[in-house]
Each structure stands twice: as structure tokens, then as C-alpha cells.
Enzyme design. Structure first.
Site, PDB file in Angstrom:
ATOM      1  N   GLU A  86       8.548   2.467  -8.647  1.00  0.00           N
ATOM      2  CA  GLU A  86       7.150   2.567  -9.091  1.00  0.00           C
ATOM      3  C   GLU A  86       6.763   4.018  -9.371  1.00  0.00           C
ATOM      4  OE1 GLU A  86       8.219   0.608  -6.710  1.00  0.00           O
ATOM      5  OE2 GLU A  86       7.696  -1.370  -7.490  1.00  0.00           O
TER       6      GLU A  86
ATOM      7  N   HIS B 262       3.469  -8.848  -0.227  1.00  0.00           N
ATOM      8  CA  HIS B 262       3.226  -9.351  -1.578  1.00  0.00           C
ATOM      9  C   HIS B 262       1.844  -9.996  -1.707  1.00  0.00           C
ATOM     10  CE1 HIS B 262       7.613  -9.089  -1.361  1.00  0.00           C
ATOM     11  NE2 HIS B 262       7.616  -9.003  -2.666  1.00  0.00           N
TER      12      HIS B 262
END
Length: 324
Positions: free
Chosen positions: A60, A127
């Protein structure tokens, strides 16, 4: 207008912006060949080619850093985080470079970070998080969180056209559970403008994202008991539509703030402080909050079900306000 899903609205917004502006390109993990973890970018590679739909390494920080560099060179990158939880791996690049570059140097940084967030998919603590408050606290970033297909498409278009960084929080549960009409033709939903989803006179709910639907469900339930609730959808979390918040609080004098993120340090505290500063004399009851508790998101479905704010919890707080 035929109703479409929240997911399809995002897909349409991306597609149309890429057709409109050749500077717009996508990058992220598995977004090209695989079409994205949730299939939002399925077919984009075949249409726009590998130079505009780019599969990246599992990093990321690299995705955000490459986006910043491309934006500084005149491109308009749209980066996908796959799951908002992992945006923390690019945190330094976002808050210390992207957010401050225009202020420091005067050069705009037109980039969008798509951050699929939220629970109800039983995906566990890595998540399912709602990290929007981290970015609301950072000057230089705009933060949006659409609740409807119309806004999902319109706010995405506005974000892509914005000259500086926008974090676009899209709720994963809404992808295939929320359908609605979207306007025909090109349109953009203005950033920084809230929307009244239901008119009411007895209490006000201020909320955003997937909690809009839960709040409307709660409002419909208590309406059968004679409690009419105003529901204000913030749509943009930074900058907040402060005038709309104050007006909604003053209208009923009783406010409940609802968000899925954990309570401490969440956006609800900021909204409550704003109301206390600007609408205190109009209040007839304490400002209440319905949020997730200050714990990680449970993996177990029954525990996650108990963890998440839902219509029943919101309705109970509205009854408290009405009785105060």
C-alpha cells in the site's frame, strides 16, 4: 431510471471518468487481470489497457507513493486499497506527503484513494474496520463516505475531478445490498454538502455510510409510535457541512449521532462538540451516540452482530430522546 447497486454505481463512475479524461488511471492489488477483490474493475483492463489499469505489488505504501508522484506529474490516479484496514501501510505517505504537499509547495495533488471499509461480512478484525477518523483529523485531505448509489457515483466523480487528495470510503456491505436510481447523464455530487434523508420534528439522527440505512429503518420503526425523526446523511466527513448539522440540531433540539466506527476519538465526538458550541441553547436533551464499542471487530458472526450498531439500538436511543 432503473435502480442499480452501489457497486455498479462505483463501477460506472470509474468507467465514465476514464472515458472522459485520459489522465485518469487505476492502480491497486489485483484490479486488472482479476478485476478487483469485489469485481468493481472487471473488464477495465480490456477496455483501457495495461497502462491505465495497473496491477501493483502487495504494498500500500508503494501504491500511495506512486499515486502521489503521478499526480504531481499531471495525472489523476485512483488507487484501490482493496480493504481500508491496510491503508495504514500507506499512512505516512497520505498524511505527511499527499495531504501537505499543496500547502507546502503550491502544487496540487489530484488523487483519489478508494478505501472499502466496514463490517457485516464476517471478515474479522483485519478486514472490517472503519478508519475514517484518522483522516478526518488530517488537514489537507477531503474524506467522503457515500450511502446511496447516486452518491457513490456522484461523489466518486467529484473526488476524481478534485485538485487535491480525496479519501473515498465505500462500504463493502452496501456493494450488493443497496440499490437505487442514479441520474441519467454526467453529474457530480458536490463535496462538503450533507443531505436530509428523512424529515422529522421530534429528534435528529446525524450519520453516514451504511448507518444511513439503519437509521432510516429505526426512524420508520419509531414513527409508528409517534416519534418523527430527521435523518441527516453527512456524505462528506471532511470538510463537514457544519451549517446543515447545526440546522438539524436546532430543528428538533434532540440529537443522536450514529456511526459504525468505534466511539472514542470517532467523528461523533467532533459533531457533538460542534453542536455544543453552536446550538447548545436549542438542545432539549443530552446529545447521544450509537457507535461500535471500543474493541476490535469480532470475527465470530454472533459477536460481530452484537458489536455493530443496528436499527434496534438506534430506535432505543430515539425513544430515550423522545421521553427526555
Amino acid at each position: 431510471m432503473e435502480p442499480i447497486t452501489y457497486l455498479e454505481a462505483i463501477r460506472q463512475g470509474l468507467w465514465e471518468e476514464m472515458e472522459r479524461d485520459p489522465a485518469v488511471f487505476l492502480l491497486g492489488e489485483d484490479i486488472a487481470v482479476y478485476g478487483g477483490a469485489f469485481k468493481i474493475t472487471k473488464g477495465f483492463l480490456e477496455k483501457f489497457g495495461e497502462e491505465r489499469v495497473i496491477d501493483t505489488p502487495l504494498s500500500e505504501a508503494a501504491i500511495v507513493g506512486a499515486s502521489i508522484g503521478a499526480a504531481l506529474m499531471g495525472m489523476r490516479p485512483v488507487a484501490e486499497m482493496q480493504f481500508a484496514d491496510f491503508i495504514s501501510c500507506g499512512f505516512d505517505q497520505i498524511v505527511n506527503v499527499a495531504a501537505k504537499y499543496h500547502y507546502r509547495v503550491g502544487t496540487p495533488v489530484p488523487m483519489v484513494i478508494r478505501a472499502p471499509y466496514g463490517g457485516r461480512l464476517h471478515a474479522g478484525p483485519f478486514h472490517s474496520q472503519c478508519p475514517e477518523a484518522w483522516f478526518v483529523h488530517t488537514p489537507g485531505l477531503k474524506v467522503v463516505a457515500p450511502a446511496t448509489p447516486e452518491d457513490a457515483k456522484g461523489l466518486l466523480k467529484a473526488a476524481i475531478r478534485d485538485p487535491n487528495p480525496v479519501i473515498y470510503f465505500e462500504h463493502k456491505y452496501l456493494y450488493r445490498h443497496e440499490k437505487g436510481p442514479v441520474p441519467a447523464g454526467d453529474y457530480a455530487t458536490p463535496i462538503g454538502v450533507a443531505a436530509v434523508r428523512r424529515e422529522g420534528r421530534d429528534a435528529t439522527v446525524i450519520t453516514y455510510g451504511a448507518m444511513v440505512q439503519q437509521s432510516l429503518e429505526a426512524a420508520a420503526a419509531v414513527a409508528k409510535e409517534g416519534i418523527e425523526t430527521e435523518v441527516l446523511d453527512l456524505r462528506t466527513l471532511s470538510p463537514l457541512d457544519t451549517d446543515a448539522i447545526v440546522a438539524a440540531a436546532e430543528k428538533t433540539g434532540k440529537v443522536c449521532i450514529v456511526h459504525e466506527a468505534t466511539q472514542t476519538g470517532g467523528l461523533g465526538g467532533e459533531v457533538a462538540a460542534l453542536i455544543a458550541e453552536r446550538a447548545f441553547r436549542a438542545l432539549d436533551a443530552p446529545i447521544l451516540r450509537v457507535t461500535a464499542p471500543d474493541t476490535p471487530v469480532p470475527f465470530s458472526p454472533p459477536l460481530e452482530d452484537a458489536y455493530l450498531p443496528k436499527a434496534e439500538k438506534i430506535a432505543a436511543r430515539l425513544r430515550e430522546l423522545a421521553a427526555f
